[in-house]
Each structure stands twice: as C-alpha cells, then as structure tokens.
Write a protein that holds these residues in place. Structure first.
Motif, PDB file in Angstrom:
ATOM      1  N   ARG A   9      -4.860  -1.037  -0.202  1.00 51.18           N
ATOM      2  CA  ARG A   9      -4.974  -2.394   0.358  1.00 51.18           C
ATOM      3  C   ARG A   9      -4.330  -3.276  -0.840  1.00 51.18           C
ATOM      4  O   ARG A   9      -4.707  -3.514  -1.663  1.00 51.18           O
ATOM      5  CB  ARG A   9      -6.605  -2.580   0.619  1.00 51.18           C
ATOM      6  N   LEU A  10      -3.288  -3.804  -0.238  1.00 48.68           N
ATOM      7  CA  LEU A  10      -2.456  -4.682  -0.985  1.00 48.68           C
ATOM      8  C   LEU A  10      -3.299  -5.951  -1.513  1.00 48.68           C
ATOM      9  O   LEU A  10      -3.182  -6.418  -2.805  1.00 48.68           O
ATOM     10  CB  LEU A  10      -1.277  -5.298  -0.141  1.00 48.68           C
ATOM     11  N   ASP A  11      -3.941  -6.527  -0.613  1.00 48.42           N
ATOM     12  CA  ASP A  11      -4.627  -7.697  -1.154  1.00 48.42           C
ATOM     13  C   ASP A  11      -5.950  -7.413  -1.850  1.00 48.42           C
ATOM     14  O   ASP A  11      -6.207  -7.725  -2.841  1.00 48.42           O
ATOM     15  CB  ASP A  11      -5.286  -8.479   0.055  1.00 48.42           C
ATOM     16  N   PHE A  12      -6.830  -6.231  -1.372  1.00 46.69           N
ATOM     17  CA  PHE A  12      -7.927  -6.035  -2.025  1.00 46.69           C
ATOM     18  C   PHE A  12      -7.840  -5.246  -3.232  1.00 46.69           C
ATOM     19  O   PHE A  12      -8.639  -5.681  -4.385  1.00 46.69           O
ATOM     20  CB  PHE A  12      -8.750  -5.153  -1.096  1.00 46.69           C
ATOM     21  N   HIS A  13      -6.914  -4.422  -3.270  1.00 54.70           N
ATOM     22  CA  HIS A  13      -6.763  -3.470  -4.500  1.00 54.70           C
ATOM     23  C   HIS A  13      -5.643  -4.140  -5.662  1.00 54.70           C
ATOM     24  O   HIS A  13      -5.979  -3.624  -6.719  1.00 54.70           O
ATOM     25  CB  HIS A  13      -6.143  -2.226  -4.333  1.00 54.70           C
ATOM     26  N   LEU A  14      -4.920  -5.070  -5.084  1.00 54.58           N
ATOM     27  CA  LEU A  14      -3.622  -5.374  -5.999  1.00 54.58           C
ATOM     28  C   LEU A  14      -4.138  -6.891  -6.719  1.00 54.58           C
ATOM     29  O   LEU A  14      -3.997  -7.076  -7.651  1.00 54.58           O
ATOM     30  CB  LEU A  14      -2.255  -5.121  -5.571  1.00 54.58           C
ATOM     31  N   LEU A  15      -3.998  -7.818  -5.386  1.00 59.39           N
ATOM     32  CA  LEU A  15      -3.917  -9.293  -5.844  1.00 59.39           C
ATOM     33  C   LEU A  15      -5.102  -9.683  -6.829  1.00 59.39           C
ATOM     34  O   LEU A  15      -6.117  -9.393  -6.483  1.00 59.39           O
ATOM     35  CB  LEU A  15      -3.726 -10.028  -4.525  1.00 59.39           C
ATOM     36  N   ASP A  16      -5.018 -10.516  -7.717  1.00 56.81           N
ATOM     37  CA  ASP A  16      -5.599 -11.075  -8.656  1.00 56.81           C
ATOM     38  C   ASP A  16      -6.215  -9.982  -9.560  1.00 56.81           C
ATOM     39  O   ASP A  16      -7.322 -10.487 -10.311  1.00 56.81           O
ATOM     40  CB  ASP A  16      -6.769 -11.905  -7.935  1.00 56.81           C
ATOM     41  N   ARG A  17      -6.148  -8.919  -9.459  1.00 51.21           N
ATOM     42  CA  ARG A  17      -6.877  -7.723 -10.447  1.00 51.21           C
ATOM     43  C   ARG A  17      -6.213  -7.717 -11.622  1.00 51.21           C
ATOM     44  O   ARG A  17      -4.748  -8.202 -11.581  1.00 51.21           O
ATOM     45  CB  ARG A  17      -6.463  -6.397  -9.623  1.00 51.21           C
ATOM     46  N   GLN A  18      -6.823  -7.496 -12.879  1.00 48.88           N
ATOM     47  CA  GLN A  18      -6.447  -7.519 -14.164  1.00 48.88           C
ATOM     48  C   GLN A  18      -5.392  -6.185 -14.600  1.00 48.88           C
ATOM     49  O   GLN A  18      -5.702  -5.313 -14.100  1.00 48.88           O
ATOM     50  CB  GLN A  18      -7.726  -7.543 -14.964  1.00 48.88           C
TER      51      GLN A  18
ATOM     52  N   ASP B  24      -4.667  -8.264   5.444  1.00 49.65           N
ATOM     53  CA  ASP B  24      -4.588  -7.209   4.379  1.00 49.65           C
ATOM     54  C   ASP B  24      -3.677  -6.497   5.065  1.00 49.65           C
ATOM     55  O   ASP B  24      -3.386  -6.369   6.059  1.00 49.65           O
ATOM     56  CB  ASP B  24      -5.815  -6.596   4.021  1.00 49.65           C
ATOM     57  N   LEU B  25      -2.924  -5.628   4.098  1.00 51.85           N
ATOM     58  CA  LEU B  25      -1.805  -4.680   4.320  1.00 51.85           C
ATOM     59  C   LEU B  25      -2.323  -3.225   3.735  1.00 51.85           C
ATOM     60  O   LEU B  25      -2.356  -3.233   2.336  1.00 51.85           O
ATOM     61  CB  LEU B  25      -0.290  -4.963   3.754  1.00 51.85           C
ATOM     62  N   LEU B  26      -2.218  -2.347   4.548  1.00 52.29           N
ATOM     63  CA  LEU B  26      -2.685  -1.055   4.456  1.00 52.29           C
ATOM     64  C   LEU B  26      -1.336  -0.113   3.810  1.00 52.29           C
ATOM     65  O   LEU B  26      -0.433  -0.165   4.632  1.00 52.29           O
ATOM     66  CB  LEU B  26      -3.415  -0.171   5.039  1.00 52.29           C
ATOM     67  N   CYS B  27      -1.329   0.438   2.636  1.00 56.04           N
ATOM     68  CA  CYS B  27      -0.169   1.408   2.332  1.00 56.04           C
ATOM     69  C   CYS B  27      -0.513   2.781   1.776  1.00 56.04           C
ATOM     70  O   CYS B  27      -1.422   2.931   1.559  1.00 56.04           O
ATOM     71  CB  CYS B  27       0.338   0.631   1.041  1.00 56.04           C
ATOM     72  N   ALA B  28       0.767   3.465   2.161  1.00 56.59           N
ATOM     73  CA  ALA B  28       0.592   5.094   1.778  1.00 56.59           C
ATOM     74  C   ALA B  28       1.497   5.203   0.913  1.00 56.59           C
ATOM     75  O   ALA B  28       2.798   4.689   0.926  1.00 56.59           O
ATOM     76  CB  ALA B  28       0.483   5.882   3.033  1.00 56.59           C
ATOM     77  N   ALA B  29       1.458   6.203  -0.221  1.00 55.69           N
ATOM     78  CA  ALA B  29       2.580   6.427  -1.141  1.00 55.69           C
ATOM     79  C   ALA B  29       3.673   7.194  -0.470  1.00 55.69           C
ATOM     80  O   ALA B  29       3.515   7.953   0.342  1.00 55.69           O
ATOM     81  CB  ALA B  29       2.072   7.357  -2.188  1.00 55.69           C
ATOM     82  N   GLY B  30       4.797   6.607  -0.518  1.00 58.50           N
ATOM     83  CA  GLY B  30       6.093   7.271   0.122  1.00 58.50           C
ATOM     84  C   GLY B  30       6.485   8.283  -0.826  1.00 58.50           C
ATOM     85  O   GLY B  30       6.064   8.713  -1.701  1.00 58.50           O
ATOM     86  N   GLU B  31       7.401   9.090  -0.515  1.00 62.39           N
ATOM     87  CA  GLU B  31       8.152  10.096  -1.242  1.00 62.39           C
ATOM     88  C   GLU B  31       8.534   9.853  -2.650  1.00 62.39           C
ATOM     89  O   GLU B  31       8.573  10.611  -3.595  1.00 62.39           O
ATOM     90  CB  GLU B  31       9.453  10.608  -0.629  1.00 62.39           C
TER      91      GLU B  31
END
Lengths: 131, 87
Positions: A9-18, B24-31
């Motif tokens: 999750r781009l916002d939840f897992h990445l943004l503002d994370r240390q 939010d944007l949900l991502c999956a790892a690409g090739e």
C-alpha cells in the motif's frame, strides 16, 4: 528482489515511513514516491524521495509553502533536489524501510550542508577535526 | 509523476459523477521487481488515512475498530484500469 508486503500500500506502507541504511543508520522519512507510467498507463514505483521541499509540496497550503521556502533558504541551490533513492536499493519494507547501501552513498541533506557551511566549518580547528 | 499527485485525486464514474477520492494505491511486484499499481482504494469523502483497519485480517481494540469502520464506510477498491481521473 525487495521483501515487501503483498499488496504493497503506497500511502500506508511507504509514505512517512522511516528509512535506514544497511548499517541501521537513519536516512530520513519517505516524503513522496516517484512513479513512472508504463505504455499500458499503469504507474510503477521507481524511487523514494526524501527532502523538506518534497514534503512541503506534498502537504501544500501555508505550512507546505513555508516548508518549501525554508528548504530553499537552507540549500545553496535555489531549487533543491530531493534525495532520490531508486527502489532497486530497497531491501525490505516493514515497520521501517531498509536499504542495501550506506547512507553516505545517497548524498548529504541540505540542512546538514547548511549547518556545515555556516557553523561547523567556522569552529576553530574544524579543518583538521579528523586528526 | 509523484504519488502525491494521485492520492487525493477525485475518481469519476463512466457517467461523469464523482465517486470519491483516492485514499491509497495497492501495488503488486512486477516482473522487474518494482511495485506496479493494480488498484485504488477510493473513499467517498476527503482524502484520509485509513489507519490500516481496512486490511483483511486486521483486528484491534473494539472501540478503535468500530471508529475506523465508521470513518472508512463506503470505501471500495477499484481496479486501476477502471479508475477515471477525468469526468
């Protein structure tokens, strides 16, 4: 390959994370994420961006403009570039983001450059501090 | 493009009516190992952080869970190819 949650999750897992480097040394926080759009129109994550100006632009409003302005004031460059961390260098995404490289490989944050230029270098003996 | 340019953007239905904003944007790892956006979490109201309670299998203190559920009512996941950012 990066060890990351599925789905990420781009916002939840990445943004503002240390972010920490390979030795566990603090690099900064993720202030924004750079995306690249492929031919099919799907965005993909290519880099993490760290920097006060980036954060200011993301927040917007009065506080955001103040952050951007103070970042410009602290940087010798009128349009300070953020620290850009290619996503390939990310080892894992968890409660913090761990990199595969040392923080020194990523460049110096503008605040440290400003402090070194205006304060640290002026301290008597600073030019031979390593001796 | 930056993530902040997408988060908070209004999403429209095919008839041009606003559905909500990207939360939010949900991502999956690409090739190549880089995360690719596969879907958007769209909230009916303003852009807000979802506290993580919208993730499957996540449970917390009853009161917080209920509060998070109330805050994120109407939130839905839309596959990226169906996301329309222009009316």
């Amino acid at each position: 390959m990066t060890d990351q949650p599925e789905p990420l999750r781009l916002d939840f897992h990445l943004l503002d994370r240390q972010i920490v480097d390979v030795d566990g040394r603090m690099v900064g926080n993720v202030d924004d994420v750079e995306l690249d759009v492929d031919r099919g129109g799907t965005p993909r994550v290519v880099a993490l961006l760290v920097g006060q100006a980036v954060l200011g632009r993301r927040i917007g409003g009065l506080v955001g403009r103040w952050l951007e302005a103070s970042a410009r004031r602290l940087s010798p460059d009128p349009d300070p570039a953020p620290i850009r961390i290619p996503y390939d260098l990310v080892m894992s995404v968890g409660s913090e983001i761990e990199l595969r490289v040392k923080a020194s490989a990523l460049g110096e944050p503008p605040l440290e450059t400003w402090l070194r230029k205006h304060f640290v270098d002026r301290i008597p003996g600073a030019d031979h501090a390593g001796e | 493009m930056r993530a902040s340019e997408l988060l908070g953007r209004t999403v429209y239905a095919p008839d041009g009516t606003a559905i909500g904003v990207i939360s939010d944007l949900l991502c999956a790892a690409g090739e190549d190992g880089l995360p690719r956006v596969r879907s958007a979490i769209v909230a009916p109201r303003h852009h807000t952080r979802l506290l993580g309670y919208d993730r499957p299998g996540i449970q917390g203190p009853w009161l917080i869970e209920k509060l998070a559920g109330w805050l994120q009512r109407g939130v839905r996941e839309i596959p990226w190819p169906e996301v329309r950012l222009d009316p």
